[in-house]
Motif scaffolding. Structure first.
Motif, mmCIF file in Angstrom:
data_model
loop_
_atom_site.group_PDB
_atom_site.id
_atom_site.type_symbol
_atom_site.label_atom_id
_atom_site.label_comp_id
_atom_site.label_asym_id
_atom_site.label_seq_id
_atom_site.Cartn_x
_atom_site.Cartn_y
_atom_site.Cartn_z
ATOM 1 N N ALA A 147 0.837 -1.205 0.000
ATOM 2 C CA ALA A 147 0.000 0.000 0.000
ATOM 3 C C ALA A 147 0.871 1.254 0.000
ATOM 4 O O ALA A 147 0.562 2.241 -0.678
ATOM 5 C CB ALA A 147 -0.921 -0.007 1.216
ATOM 6 N N ALA A 148 1.985 1.219 0.742
ATOM 7 C CA ALA A 148 2.891 2.363 0.774
ATOM 8 C C ALA A 148 3.487 2.616 -0.608
ATOM 9 O O ALA A 148 3.685 3.772 -1.008
ATOM 10 C CB ALA A 148 4.001 2.124 1.796
ATOM 11 N N TYR A 149 3.768 1.540 -1.340
ATOM 12 C CA TYR A 149 4.280 1.680 -2.708
ATOM 13 C C TYR A 149 3.290 2.439 -3.590
ATOM 14 O O TYR A 149 3.689 3.291 -4.399
ATOM 15 C CB TYR A 149 4.571 0.297 -3.288
ATOM 16 C CG TYR A 149 4.510 0.203 -4.797
ATOM 17 C CD1 TYR A 149 5.486 0.788 -5.598
ATOM 18 C CD2 TYR A 149 3.466 -0.477 -5.423
ATOM 19 C CE1 TYR A 149 5.424 0.698 -6.982
ATOM 20 C CE2 TYR A 149 3.395 -0.576 -6.802
ATOM 21 C CZ TYR A 149 4.372 0.017 -7.578
ATOM 22 O OH TYR A 149 4.299 -0.078 -8.939
ATOM 23 N N VAL A 150 2.007 2.153 -3.447
ATOM 24 C CA VAL A 150 0.986 2.848 -4.238
ATOM 25 C C VAL A 150 1.027 4.354 -3.956
ATOM 26 O O VAL A 150 1.014 5.183 -4.870
ATOM 27 C CB VAL A 150 -0.418 2.281 -3.931
ATOM 28 C CG1 VAL A 150 -1.500 3.130 -4.595
ATOM 29 C CG2 VAL A 150 -0.526 0.835 -4.396
ATOM 30 N N ILE A 151 1.097 4.708 -2.674
ATOM 31 C CA ILE A 151 1.151 6.120 -2.298
ATOM 32 C C ILE A 151 2.428 6.767 -2.828
ATOM 33 O O ILE A 151 2.406 7.861 -3.403
ATOM 34 C CB ILE A 151 1.072 6.268 -0.766
ATOM 35 C CG1 ILE A 151 -0.261 5.704 -0.248
ATOM 36 C CG2 ILE A 151 1.236 7.732 -0.349
ATOM 37 C CD1 ILE A 151 -0.312 5.562 1.262
ATOM 38 N N ALA A 152 3.550 6.069 -2.647
ATOM 39 C CA ALA A 152 4.839 6.616 -3.093
ATOM 40 C C ALA A 152 4.884 6.783 -4.605
ATOM 41 O O ALA A 152 5.509 7.724 -5.112
ATOM 42 C CB ALA A 152 5.972 5.711 -2.627
ATOM 43 N N HIS A 153 4.228 5.881 -5.339
ATOM 44 C CA HIS A 153 4.159 6.006 -6.797
ATOM 45 C C HIS A 153 3.419 7.281 -7.188
ATOM 46 O O HIS A 153 3.869 8.026 -8.073
ATOM 47 C CB HIS A 153 3.454 4.785 -7.384
ATOM 48 C CG HIS A 153 3.186 4.883 -8.855
ATOM 49 N ND1 HIS A 153 4.032 4.379 -9.810
ATOM 50 C CD2 HIS A 153 2.146 5.436 -9.544
ATOM 51 C CE1 HIS A 153 3.544 4.620 -11.019
ATOM 52 N NE2 HIS A 153 2.387 5.254 -10.878
ATOM 53 N N GLU A 154 2.290 7.545 -6.538
ATOM 54 C CA GLU A 154 1.521 8.748 -6.868
ATOM 55 C C GLU A 154 2.289 10.009 -6.480
ATOM 56 O O GLU A 154 2.255 11.014 -7.203
ATOM 57 C CB GLU A 154 0.161 8.712 -6.181
ATOM 58 C CG GLU A 154 -0.743 7.580 -6.644
ATOM 59 C CD GLU A 154 -0.963 7.553 -8.146
ATOM 60 O OE1 GLU A 154 -0.926 8.646 -8.776
ATOM 61 O OE2 GLU A 154 -1.147 6.455 -8.691
ATOM 62 N N VAL A 155 2.989 9.964 -5.349
ATOM 63 C CA VAL A 155 3.836 11.096 -4.969
ATOM 64 C C VAL A 155 4.963 11.256 -5.985
ATOM 65 O O VAL A 155 5.411 12.374 -6.266
ATOM 66 C CB VAL A 155 4.387 10.907 -3.541
ATOM 67 C CG1 VAL A 155 5.425 11.976 -3.211
ATOM 68 C CG2 VAL A 155 3.248 10.970 -2.527
ATOM 69 N N GLY A 156 5.406 10.136 -6.571
ATOM 70 C CA GLY A 156 6.399 10.203 -7.641
ATOM 71 C C GLY A 156 5.906 11.041 -8.807
ATOM 72 O O GLY A 156 6.685 11.779 -9.431
ATOM 73 N N HIS A 157 4.618 10.952 -9.119
ATOM 74 C CA HIS A 157 4.051 11.806 -10.176
ATOM 75 C C HIS A 157 4.102 13.282 -9.758
ATOM 76 O O HIS A 157 4.296 14.167 -10.596
ATOM 77 C CB HIS A 157 2.617 11.396 -10.478
ATOM 78 C CG HIS A 157 2.492 10.134 -11.258
ATOM 79 N ND1 HIS A 157 3.224 9.881 -12.403
ATOM 80 C CD2 HIS A 157 1.710 9.024 -11.066
ATOM 81 C CE1 HIS A 157 2.911 8.691 -12.884
ATOM 82 N NE2 HIS A 157 1.995 8.153 -12.091
ATOM 83 N N HIS A 158 3.924 13.534 -8.467
ATOM 84 C CA HIS A 158 4.019 14.911 -7.982
ATOM 85 C C HIS A 158 5.444 15.429 -8.164
ATOM 86 O O HIS A 158 5.642 16.589 -8.577
ATOM 87 C CB HIS A 158 3.616 14.971 -6.507
ATOM 88 C CG HIS A 158 3.758 16.328 -5.899
ATOM 89 N ND1 HIS A 158 3.037 17.425 -6.326
ATOM 90 C CD2 HIS A 158 4.558 16.776 -4.887
ATOM 91 C CE1 HIS A 158 3.367 18.490 -5.613
ATOM 92 N NE2 HIS A 158 4.296 18.124 -4.742
ATOM 93 N N VAL A 159 6.431 14.596 -7.893
ATOM 94 C CA VAL A 159 7.827 14.989 -8.111
ATOM 95 C C VAL A 159 8.046 15.297 -9.590
ATOM 96 O O VAL A 159 8.708 16.284 -9.947
ATOM 97 C CB VAL A 159 8.783 13.880 -7.631
ATOM 98 C CG1 VAL A 159 10.232 14.211 -8.001
ATOM 99 C CG2 VAL A 159 8.658 13.683 -6.124
ATOM 100 N N GLN A 160 7.482 14.468 -10.460
ATOM 101 C CA GLN A 160 7.584 14.732 -11.897
ATOM 102 C C GLN A 160 6.951 16.066 -12.258
ATOM 103 O O GLN A 160 7.446 16.790 -13.133
ATOM 104 C CB GLN A 160 6.891 13.613 -12.681
ATOM 105 C CG GLN A 160 7.586 12.271 -12.621
ATOM 106 C CD GLN A 160 6.778 11.201 -13.316
ATOM 107 O OE1 GLN A 160 5.557 11.113 -13.150
ATOM 108 N NE2 GLN A 160 7.442 10.381 -14.124
ATOM 109 N N ASN A 161 5.862 16.383 -11.611
ATOM 110 C CA ASN A 161 5.193 17.658 -11.877
ATOM 111 C C ASN A 161 6.085 18.824 -11.467
ATOM 112 O O ASN A 161 6.197 19.827 -12.192
ATOM 113 C CB ASN A 161 3.868 17.713 -11.111
ATOM 114 C CG ASN A 161 2.988 18.883 -11.526
ATOM 115 O OD1 ASN A 161 2.959 19.278 -12.688
ATOM 116 N ND2 ASN A 161 2.262 19.434 -10.573
#
Length: 273
Positions: A147-161
């Motif tokens: 579940a933490a991986y899912v959250i971290a993946h979405e935060v990864g998109h924020h870093v890309q932004n």
């Protein structure tokens, strides 16, 4: 995963207790979708259960909310120095919105059928926590670190932004094949960034228990385009992939974890994803 008793983030907006005010309406008719946009599985049980309800949260809901808050806080504490030191960019904390059934974002309306998603228009991650239970029950990808991986993946998109790569990848006028290739590169880089978070979280907080990375790798495998297409009774077609194969997702997650270095996450410049 070691997370209980830790600091939670103030940037969580919990809308789950608001109820659904009469159900999903038109969105409820869309439960025939067998494949969710992000994770590609039948999420109709979540959508069908949004019948208006009392809006009360169960103890499990409360536990998931606390978990999400702690993981988000960890991403804040990791990405602030990492983004500054490795990219020369000041990190801006995103907001994570917990919802149930349907939600409105700056990117438009969405339902649980879409799975977790990031909206660059308002710099928010949107998540229905019932999805975590579905990961365990239907995808064989349970565990708190999955579940933490899912959250971290979405935060990864924020870093890309924040770095500008997300906007650059969303080009118009491309062929379907080229658009899919850019989409895969975008998703795999977010996986790589999730791995960077895991690496630094372990070094700084001692977050990981034995077997935690295996949980994350099982989750990455479960959301590979080839696995999703096979589970839907289709022959995997790489040209149609939008998130990457199971092997690719696992590879880039581990590349980020093993290196802890954003420079190793250049999926856009890689000839062989």
């Amino acid at each position: 995963m070691q997370w209980r008793g830790r600091r939670g983030s103030r940037n969580v907006q919990d809308r789950r207790g608001m109820g659904t005010a009469g159900g999903l309406g038109i969105a409820g008719t869309l439960v025939v979708l067998a494949v969710g946009y992000f994770f590609g599985i039948d999420v109709s049980p979540i959508v069908q259960n949004q019948g208006g309800g009392s809006g009360e949260l169960s103890q499990r809901d409360e536990d998931w909310g606390e978990f999400v808050s702690v993981v988000l806080a960890d991403t804040e504490e990791i990405w602030q120095p990492v983004l500054r030191d490795q990219a020369g960019i000041a990190y801006q904390d995103p907001t994570l919105v917990l919802f149930r059934g349907v939600v409105q974002s700056a990117c438009g309306g969405a339902s649980s059928a879409m799975g977790p998603f990031y909206c660059p228009g308002d710099q928010r991650v949107y998540l229905d926590t019932d999805f975590f239970d579905m990961m365990a029950d239907r995808m064989g990808a349970g565990g708190d670190f999955a579940a933490a991986y899912v959250i971290a993946h979405e935060v990864g998109h924020h870093v890309q932004n924040l770095t500008g790569t997300l906007g650059a990848a969303q080009q118009r006028g491309l062929s379907e094949t080229e658009a899919n290739r850019l989409s895969v590169a975008t998703e795999l880089q977010a996986d790589c960034y999730a791995g960077i978070w895991a690496r630094h979280a372990q070094e700084r907080f001692g977050t990981l228990d034995v077997g935690d990375m295996d949980e994350a790798l099982r989750a990455a495998e479960a959301v590979g385009d080839d696995v999703i297409q096979e589970s839907a009774g289709r022959t995997p077609m790489p040209d149609s992939f939008t998130h990457g194969s199971a092997a690719q997702r696992q590879e880039w997650l581990m590349r980020g974890f093993e290196s802890g270095d954003m420079r190793q996450c250049d999926t856009f410049g890689s000839r062989d994803l």
